[in-house]
Design an enzyme around this catalytic site. Sequence first.
Site, mmCIF file in Angstrom:
data_model
loop_
_atom_site.group_PDB
_atom_site.id
_atom_site.type_symbol
_atom_site.label_atom_id
_atom_site.label_comp_id
_atom_site.label_asym_id
_atom_site.label_seq_id
_atom_site.Cartn_x
_atom_site.Cartn_y
_atom_site.Cartn_z
ATOM 1 N N SER A 154 8.807 53.039 69.200
ATOM 2 C CA SER A 154 7.419 53.506 69.090
ATOM 3 C C SER A 154 7.441 55.003 68.821
ATOM 4 C CB SER A 154 6.682 53.236 70.404
ATOM 5 O OG SER A 154 5.544 54.067 70.516
ATOM 6 N N TYR A 167 5.456 53.322 79.055
ATOM 7 C CA TYR A 167 5.744 52.735 77.744
ATOM 8 C C TYR A 167 6.662 53.665 76.952
ATOM 9 C CZ TYR A 167 4.618 50.881 73.052
ATOM 10 O OH TYR A 167 4.681 50.357 71.789
HETATM 11 N N1 LIG Z 1 0.827 47.666 67.524
HETATM 12 C C1 LIG Z 1 1.292 48.899 67.480
HETATM 13 O O1 LIG Z 1 0.603 49.852 67.069
HETATM 14 C C2 LIG Z 1 2.708 49.181 67.894
HETATM 15 C C3 LIG Z 1 3.185 50.465 67.716
HETATM 16 C C4 LIG Z 1 4.497 50.752 68.087
HETATM 17 C C5 LIG Z 1 5.289 49.771 68.621
HETATM 18 N N2 LIG Z 1 4.785 48.513 68.799
HETATM 19 C C6 LIG Z 1 5.686 47.523 69.375
HETATM 20 O O2 LIG Z 1 5.764 46.411 68.526
HETATM 21 C C7 LIG Z 1 6.030 45.241 69.308
HETATM 22 C C8 LIG Z 1 4.978 44.194 68.976
HETATM 23 O O3 LIG Z 1 3.709 44.705 69.330
HETATM 24 P P1 LIG Z 1 2.328 44.039 68.908
HETATM 25 O O4 LIG Z 1 1.396 45.137 68.584
HETATM 26 O O5 LIG Z 1 2.562 42.971 67.916
HETATM 27 O O6 LIG Z 1 1.874 43.426 70.297
HETATM 28 P P2 LIG Z 1 1.359 41.967 70.664
HETATM 29 O O7 LIG Z 1 0.812 42.042 72.047
HETATM 30 O O8 LIG Z 1 0.451 41.425 69.612
HETATM 31 O O9 LIG Z 1 2.713 41.126 70.666
HETATM 32 C C9 LIG Z 1 3.612 41.204 71.718
HETATM 33 C C10 LIG Z 1 4.038 39.802 72.085
HETATM 34 O O10 LIG Z 1 4.974 39.864 73.158
HETATM 35 C C11 LIG Z 1 4.701 38.783 74.025
HETATM 36 N N3 LIG Z 1 5.225 39.036 75.366
HETATM 37 C C12 LIG Z 1 4.768 39.891 76.303
HETATM 38 N N4 LIG Z 1 5.498 39.789 77.423
HETATM 39 C C13 LIG Z 1 6.462 38.859 77.173
HETATM 40 C C14 LIG Z 1 7.516 38.316 77.931
HETATM 41 N N5 LIG Z 1 7.753 38.716 79.192
HETATM 42 N N6 LIG Z 1 8.302 37.382 77.362
HETATM 43 C C15 LIG Z 1 8.077 36.956 76.091
HETATM 44 N N7 LIG Z 1 7.080 37.423 75.325
HETATM 45 C C16 LIG Z 1 6.284 38.374 75.874
HETATM 46 C C17 LIG Z 1 3.181 38.691 74.031
HETATM 47 O O11 LIG Z 1 2.748 37.425 74.500
HETATM 48 C C18 LIG Z 1 2.873 38.917 72.565
HETATM 49 O O12 LIG Z 1 2.904 37.697 71.870
HETATM 50 C C19 LIG Z 1 5.999 45.699 70.757
HETATM 51 O O13 LIG Z 1 7.302 45.994 71.192
HETATM 52 C C20 LIG Z 1 5.197 46.979 70.706
HETATM 53 O O14 LIG Z 1 5.497 47.845 71.768
HETATM 54 C C21 LIG Z 1 3.514 48.194 68.456
#
Ligand SMILES: NC(=O)c1ccc[n+]([C@@H]2O[C@H](COP(=O)([O-])OP(=O)(O)OC[C@H]3O[C@@H](n4cnc5c(N)ncnc54)[C@H](O)[C@@H]3O)[C@@H](O)[C@H]2O)c1
Length: 273
Positions: A154, A167
């Site tokens: 991130s 985070y």
């Molecule tokens: N969306 C953003 O702007 C952004 C920015 C930087 C990094 N990220 C990273 O990208 C990745 C995906 O993020 P996203 O935005 O798609 O989020 P999201 O919440 O849509 O997807 C995350 C998924 O992880 C699953 N999850 C959570 N806890 C879990 C567990 N204990 N076991 C198995 N699955 C679990 C959730 O059910 C969900 O389906 C994450 O690591 C997030 O930190 C996202």
Amino acid sequence: MKNLFDITDRVFVITGATGALAGSAANYLASQGARIVFLGRSQEKLDAALTKCRTITLDAQCIGLVADVLDRPALEQARDTVLATWGRIDALVNGAGGNMPGATIPPDKSFSDLDFESFQQVVDLNLHGTVLPSLVFTPAMIEGGRGSIINYSSVSSPQAVTRVVGYSAAKAGVDNFTRWLAVDMAKRTGGKVRVNSVMPGFFLGEQNRRLLTNEDGSLTDRGNTIISNTPFGRFGQADELHGALHYLLADASQFVTGTVLAVDGGFVAFSGV
Ligand SMILES: NC(=O)c1ccc[n+]([C@@H]2O[C@H](COP(=O)([O-])OP(=O)(O)OC[C@H]3O[C@@H](n4cnc5c(N)ncnc54)[C@H](O)[C@@H]3O)[C@@H](O)[C@H]2O)c1
């Protein structure tokens, strides 16, 4: 000449595959001919994700398996099922993760008010939830003589982004783990198993919508600050990560390991001035 981006029939295990970013990537990679293992916690969500994947790509090769990324026996069972189904594992995409409301310090509070239990939970999910699947799935990649692990970093890892202390610490840990495991795997496998991260900037999703937009869709103060610090002047779209993932999973990146690839509209490059 060889197509460096050919991923036909490669077996990719994707955690968090019912989520926004990893789910979008799973569908894209299936459309490119890869065999996709959707890992998620809810059978219902997995069923919906598989239906969607098969609607987008009629001959999609995909299966869905229930596993929490912090549950070692469930991950091991998933690994055994994948090996019994397709005989090998070519990649692990550690897409499960994200921030948690309790771990975010509200605008009227400070670090002194930090809920330590929430801090631990967010580190558990993002750091330990990346390490444990890597531990479970790497032996099959080592044995198969090919592997690519992709972690989700991130933009709050290399610099301080206010309010998201747990985070950020967890994602900084993921970046270091990416480098550490990349070196370990490079030495153990002669470069056959590689480890890299993608670093998404700000992508509007369910996790951060409340923080970044108001109910009428206009930007909150924080949303405005982020956009003014993003040279592209907008949030990212999930499909803008597909190319980075495809590159890191394919032979096109075969001498690339231990890197963090920012996909952020210029956020980390910009000083804000
Ligand atoms: N969306 C953003 O702007 C952004 C920015 C930087 C990094 N990220 C990273 O990208 C990745 C995906 O993020 P996203 O935005 O798609 O989020 P999201 O919440 O849509 O997807 C995350 C998924 O992880 C699953 N999850 C959570 N806890 C879990 C567990 N204990 N076991 C198995 N699955 C679990 C959730 O059910 C969900 O389906 C994450 O690591 C997030 O930190 C996202």
